[in-house]
Design an enzyme around this catalytic site. Structure first.
Site, mmCIF file in Angstrom:
data_model
loop_
_atom_site.group_PDB
_atom_site.id
_atom_site.type_symbol
_atom_site.label_atom_id
_atom_site.label_comp_id
_atom_site.label_asym_id
_atom_site.label_seq_id
_atom_site.Cartn_x
_atom_site.Cartn_y
_atom_site.Cartn_z
ATOM 1 N N ASP A 1 47.891 39.352 39.067
ATOM 2 C CA ASP A 1 48.249 37.992 38.647
ATOM 3 C C ASP A 1 49.232 37.965 37.477
ATOM 4 O O ASP A 1 50.098 37.094 37.405
ATOM 5 C CB ASP A 1 46.999 37.214 38.236
HETATM 6 N N1 LIG Z 1 41.560 38.671 30.296
HETATM 7 C C1 LIG Z 1 40.723 37.645 30.381
HETATM 8 O O1 LIG Z 1 40.250 37.136 29.400
HETATM 9 C C2 LIG Z 1 40.347 37.109 31.707
HETATM 10 C C3 LIG Z 1 39.058 36.596 31.909
HETATM 11 C C4 LIG Z 1 38.745 36.064 33.169
HETATM 12 C C5 LIG Z 1 39.728 36.037 34.152
HETATM 13 N N2 LIG Z 1 40.970 36.546 33.909
HETATM 14 C C6 LIG Z 1 41.979 36.518 34.941
HETATM 15 O O2 LIG Z 1 42.079 37.828 35.466
HETATM 16 C C7 LIG Z 1 43.409 38.034 35.938
HETATM 17 C C8 LIG Z 1 43.919 39.266 35.257
HETATM 18 O O3 LIG Z 1 45.065 39.724 35.938
HETATM 19 P P1 LIG Z 1 45.273 41.232 36.280
HETATM 20 O O4 LIG Z 1 46.664 41.320 36.743
HETATM 21 O O5 LIG Z 1 44.850 42.111 35.167
HETATM 22 O O6 LIG Z 1 44.224 41.522 37.429
HETATM 23 P P2 LIG Z 1 44.106 40.854 38.863
HETATM 24 O O7 LIG Z 1 45.120 39.825 39.093
HETATM 25 O O8 LIG Z 1 42.675 40.462 39.001
HETATM 26 O O9 LIG Z 1 44.440 42.019 39.851
HETATM 27 C C9 LIG Z 1 43.728 43.201 39.814
HETATM 28 C C10 LIG Z 1 44.234 44.056 40.938
HETATM 29 O O10 LIG Z 1 43.756 45.360 40.712
HETATM 30 C C11 LIG Z 1 43.539 45.949 41.991
HETATM 31 N N3 LIG Z 1 42.448 46.923 41.870
HETATM 32 C C12 LIG Z 1 41.122 46.664 41.817
HETATM 33 N N4 LIG Z 1 40.438 47.790 41.738
HETATM 34 C C13 LIG Z 1 41.338 48.809 41.750
HETATM 35 C C14 LIG Z 1 41.234 50.233 41.715
HETATM 36 N N5 LIG Z 1 40.050 50.856 41.622
HETATM 37 N N6 LIG Z 1 42.377 50.952 41.746
HETATM 38 C C15 LIG Z 1 43.572 50.324 41.831
HETATM 39 N N7 LIG Z 1 43.715 49.009 41.902
HETATM 40 C C16 LIG Z 1 42.606 48.247 41.845
HETATM 41 C C17 LIG Z 1 43.199 44.834 42.926
HETATM 42 O O11 LIG Z 1 43.901 45.034 44.147
HETATM 43 P P3 LIG Z 1 43.262 45.925 45.308
HETATM 44 O O12 LIG Z 1 41.920 45.296 45.602
HETATM 45 O O13 LIG Z 1 44.266 45.824 46.420
HETATM 46 O O14 LIG Z 1 43.147 47.289 44.748
HETATM 47 C C18 LIG Z 1 43.739 43.592 42.251
HETATM 48 O O15 LIG Z 1 44.795 42.980 42.958
HETATM 49 C C19 LIG Z 1 44.215 36.808 35.573
HETATM 50 O O16 LIG Z 1 44.294 35.948 36.674
HETATM 51 C C20 LIG Z 1 43.348 36.176 34.497
HETATM 52 O O17 LIG Z 1 43.514 34.773 34.402
HETATM 53 C C21 LIG Z 1 41.272 37.098 32.711
#
Ligand SMILES: NC(=O)c1ccc[n+]([C@@H]2O[C@H](COP(=O)([O-])OP(=O)(O)OC[C@H]3O[C@@H](n4cnc5c(N)ncnc54)[C@H](OP(=O)(O)O)[C@@H]3O)[C@@H](O)[C@H]2O)c1
Ligand SMILES: NC(=O)c1ccc[n+]([C@@H]2O[C@H](COP(=O)([O-])OP(=O)(O)OC[C@H]3O[C@@H](n4cnc5c(N)ncnc54)[C@H](OP(=O)(O)O)[C@@H]3O)[C@@H](O)[C@H]2O)c1
Lengths: 475, 116, 116, 475
Positions: free
Chosen positions: D402
């Site tokens: 994201d």
């Molecule tokens: N930081 C905060 O405070 C917080 C709190 C709550 C929510 N969020 C939200 O979380 C999101 C964070 O974004 P992000 O880009 O860090 O993460 P993300 O958008 O959730 O994407 C994580 C990606 O990692 C991949 N993944 C999962 N396990 C994996 C593994 N073992 N090896 C390799 N890849 C793996 C997944 O794809 P695959 O399944 O294809 O591997 C997934 O697409 C934002 O939307 C944010 O709003 C953040």
């Protein structure tokens, strides 16, 4: 039995905090002032008509109301009539009134103490002077008096009625007077009930007056906003003393709030001018109130004529006006606006570059130009206008000096070194309107004036701008 | 006798509580003051100073209390008290009106160009 | 009789004062809390949450008071009270230690590159 | 007679405020935590050994000390042993303990009330239940219980022990339960001294437990940090109820401080994720906890091999690594650091781009990478790194999705529209390490993966990085 009075005071206290918070954001500032005023009204009504037990009209209401009405009428008139540029001195005057009020309260309460505890019947009680009352009374007296006297002096200085007045080793003398005040107040406590008591009390007042004079006299007129802010926080503390004395929470809250906020504000104001509070108080640097006699040495200056400048501006596509202290002194804001309108009518893009400490008080230029109805959107703050100079044809510097001095960037030994400045030297042409080659507030020379791109149009800002207006019209 | 002592103790305790309460209030208020001012844009410094100036006009309440306690034949107290109320009102009213005038200047879309 | 009434009045007044004082404290503290947090960089959110978590462990003081008031033969109160002290301590100690570990991570020149 | 206890409480209260303030600035954060802990120690000592009248050891000290010692040992062990990535659930657990403590206090005080006012002698007094005690007791009970139960559920969810659980019209049911709690508590007040009293009390507890479950169950696992923050402020309010009950100022101050700071923190956290609190609570959007089944449609993806990527990076002059949630899940921080070291040794300039909400809690990436000893100077925040992508040869996106999704800029209908993102598409080459084409937290597709510059290296992040390390070494 609802504690209406207490509730009124609570509303007052909360309104003060909320109001001050809102005043800190441009969007809500004006409403914040009204919120605080509302809180004050509630508190005053609570004090006049309620006790903790319920509805109860205060004694001597007739005198109180008379005084309030008189104060309201006169205060409103003074505040409404004062010119924009004279506002800081008005604030200082009102601040002094608060200090005077605190001092008067202490005097009355002191007499009260003397007449009750000091009466013959009480004589045999061992010095029945409660320290919990004595300290707030004396603190209110001393701080209130200093604030009153200091504010009046500051008012006179800004008015131009009182000049600077320095004397050798002022720091030491000030310290001695301060110690003397505390000493006499201490002795007074011990000697209470004895015949000398009133004498010591009056000596304390006298010394506080002297301290107030000594404190403000040596400080340069241009530093007065900082001093007023400091005295403002003093008056807050004096009001808080009253809060302790009467265990009155709205006084305590309001007083402490102003005491603490005022102190921080003072520090922040100093920082915005790239100085320390100590620096201001000791009266170093820049004490000359705009116009020291440092004159230009080395390099040659290019003088220009109004006609040439008028032509240059009329056929420019973008002009930025940099207003400074001189614009305020010359009261040239209206004619400046007129020039702006003329140029705009010719299709020139005109903006104002507002440096945060241009003039002699923060926001001075905003207030001044707003007075002449310049569009708020045309007043661009430093960070936002700086990148625009590179695409500007003519910069018109009207009575500004330090805020465009490149020494702030290039000369580490300069007193203004490190202050962010307006990057006017990026523009294609620079025209400076001032009366002479004299320095500005910081008392230092400005290399910019010797820059090849820079032309000087000497004369009073108002007169020069008027000439420009006439020339542009004539073209 | 014991009973009275107990009451006196209780009152003393309340007194002490009260003083301590005031200390809490002072400390917290100092924090509030500091926090409120530390993040303020510099154009607002002067109106803020002026607004704070009006707020410490709350000393007017003290002047009113003094007047309320003054006996009607204590002329000196009445005169000084009335003066205190008068100058206190000047501080309050003048302070708020001046501040309002200053802030009136900032009215037109104060954030307008900052966004772009 | 009148005398006693006066004393009762006085105490009632103090009580009321006290409650009002608490309200002042609460209102001010809410302000402080809001002001403290509104200007915090987002990397610190989690440690801050954790630190705040440790601070509300102050409920431990309440558990201690409860224990102090429990009579030694009121077993149920003692058991519940001891449990309350225990979990309260967990909150306090665990909270502070976890926060410290989190913040340890941020130790190396946390502002280093921001300036440049 | 010095009021040592009160002074201790004052020190405690002030330390809490100071500590929290310091925790809000990176430089002083750690010291701030110690300041708050110090204040807590002072307050506890004051409670144990002093009354307002002086030194006086509390009754039942042996039990209290035993419980404190046990709590200290166990708490320290738990806190020290927990893995970095499991810290949010640990916080949740400790938060629940605080809620439980508040609820237990209320239960004991309620029994106390029953046994004194409810005793036969008191029966004839007209319902002698002081409302000033009843409200804090019941509020402490209800809020404490909800916080306890909710925190345990949140802990279980983060642990993976409890899954999501949604049911139709959950909002309405929650509201009904809440009204029921208040209703029963109200009836309980009226029925006090009657035989039903205890029954109503236990019904209140039961309903509070149910509410705690219903409140947290439907919320997506990834939203737990926000929920924990909210429950945290609940526990603060519960502690403040204790403060009211005992007129104890340190409890009141600490509780209210956390209640207000926690609420604001919750709102701020939501904002950082570009969502509203309402949104999180209703359980909309992104509730799928990383890995919805939205799969790629349209466009084609370029798969790359570890060997090629290794070559590309080894001969690059600047590489930026974008870590995301996947890095944390795969526990790949150490091997990531190893890769970084290898590349640095080859003369490549390697940096990390830290998006504020990458991962599942604010600061997640900082904490994670710091654990593997990545130099703090290499972690560059979004605003500072974004301009650097244009001069970057290879961007290595490790398990992030994201935070690099261009839909945030281009697609107004996207749930993440408006969130600032890392501008990785400015770089010359983009390599994405993830296991599949599955979406991330927001459950939406990412156009970036179909970008011609972008190559996908499928597989678990740790495994892929290990391959890269081996390949770089082998080259
Ligand atoms: N930081 C905060 O405070 C917080 C709190 C709550 C929510 N969020 C939200 O979380 C999101 C964070 O974004 P992000 O880009 O860090 O993460 P993300 O958008 O959730 O994407 C994580 C990606 O990692 C991949 N993944 C999962 N396990 C994996 C593994 N073992 N090896 C390799 N890849 C793996 C997944 O794809 P695959 O399944 O294809 O591997 C997934 O697409 C934002 O939307 C944010 O709003 C953040
Ligand atoms: N804003 C604040 O809060 C505040 C408060 C206190 C101090 N300061 C300090 O004040 C300075 C402000 O800088 P600034 O550039 O606005 O002013 P400045 O540096 O003080 O320069 C003002 C210039 O205006 C000229 N001038 C004076 N009267 C004039 C008239 N009637 N017509 C035309 N020109 C006239 C003067 O030169 P001539 O005499 O040759 O005409 C002088 O060089 C800074 O150093 C700042 O730190 C600011």
């Amino acid at each position: 039995m609802m504690p209406y009075m207490e509730i009124g005071y609570l509303i007052g206290s909360v309104s003060f905090v909320l109001g001050l918070k809102m005043m800190g954001q441009p969007d809500s500032a004006r409403k914040g002032n009204l919120v605080a005023a509302f809180g004050m009204a509630v508190a005053v009504i609570a004090a006049l008509f309620f006790t903790s037990k319920g509805f109860h009209v205060i004694s001597n209401l007739q005198y109180i109301v008379a005084a309030i009405v008189a104060g309201t009428v006169i205060g409103t008139l003074m505040a409404k009539r004062v010119q924009m540029t004279a506002m800081p001195e008005m604030v200082s005057l009102f601040n002094g009134m608060g200090g005077l009020s605190a001092a008067l309260i202490s005097i009355i309460e002191w007499r009260h103490l003397l007449h009750t505890s000091g009466s013959p019947e009480a004589m045999d009680q061992t010095a029945a002077l409660p320290i919990g009352m004595y300290i707030p009374i004396m603190a209110g007296l001393i701080i209130g008096t200093i604030s009153f006297v200091g504010s009046i002096v500051a008012w006179g200085k800004l008015n131009g009625k009182i000049g600077d007045f320095r004397f050798p080793s002022q720091q030491i003398i000030n310290a001695v007077v301060l110690v003397a005040i505390l000493g006499v107040a201490y002795i007074n406590y011990g000697e209470f009930n004895a015949t000398h008591s009133s004498l010591y009390f009056f000596v304390t007042i006298g010394l506080a007056i002297v301290y107030g004079l000594l404190f403000v006299f040596p400080i340069g007129g241009a530093d007065m906003p900082v001093v007023i802010s400091l005295l403002n926080s003093f008056t807050g503390v004096a009001a808080a003393c009253g809060g302790f004395l009467y265990q009155n929470k709205v006084m305590l809250m309001g007083g402490v709030l102003v005491g603490s906020a005022g102190t921080i504000l003072t520090v922040v104001m100093c920082k915005a001018m790239n100085r320390s509070l100590m620096n201001v108080l000791i009266g170093m640097a820049g004490g000359n109130g705009g116009g020291s006699t440092t004159s230009a040495t080395g390099g040659s200056v290019r003088e220009v004529q109004a006609t040439d400048v008028a032509v240059m501006m009329k056929y420019a596509s973008k002009v930025i006006i940099v207003p400074g202290y001189g614009l305020a002194v010359a009261q040239a804001q209206h004619v400046c606006h007129e020039l702006e309108n003329l140029l705009e009518a010719e299709g020139v893009d005109v903006k104002y570059a507002i440096h945060p400490v241009a003039g002699r008080m923060p926001g001075h230029m905003n207030v001044l130009l707003a007075e002449s109805n310049v569009d708020y959107d045309k007043l661009i703050e430093m960070e936002h206008i700086n990148p625009e100079f590179a695409t500007t044809d003519v910069v018109l510097v009207v009575g500004a000096n330090d805020v465009v001095n490149p020494a702030a960037k290039t000369d580490p030994s300069s007193p203004i070194y490190g202050m962010p400045i307006l990057d006017v030297d990026q523009a294609k042409q620079i025209i400076v309107l001032k009366r002479s080659m004299k320095a500005g507030y910081a008392g230092i020379e400005n290399e910019l004036f010797f820059h090849p791109k820079c032309g000087m149009l000497f004369g009073d800002a108002k007169a020069s701008l008027q000439k420009l207006v006439n020339e542009v019209k004539a073209l | 006798m014991e009973y009275i002592q107990a009451i006196i103790d209780l009152i003393a305790q309340y007194e002490q509580q009260n003083t301590l309460n005031l200390i809490y209030l002072v400390v917290l208020m100092i924090f509030v003051g500091i926090e409120l001012i530390s993040h303020v844009p510099s154009v607002l410094h002067t109106p803020l100073m002026s607004g704070a100036n009006a707020i410490h006009g709350v000393v007017l309440i003290g002047a009113i209390i003094v007047m309320g306690n003054a006996s009607p034949d204590d002329t000196l107290s009445l005169v000084f008290g009335t003066l205190a109320v008068f100058v206190g009102t000047l501080n309050v009213i003048g302070g708020f009106v001046v501040t309002d005038r200053m802030l009136e200047m900032f009215k037109k879309k104060p954030k307008g160009e900052k966004v772009s």
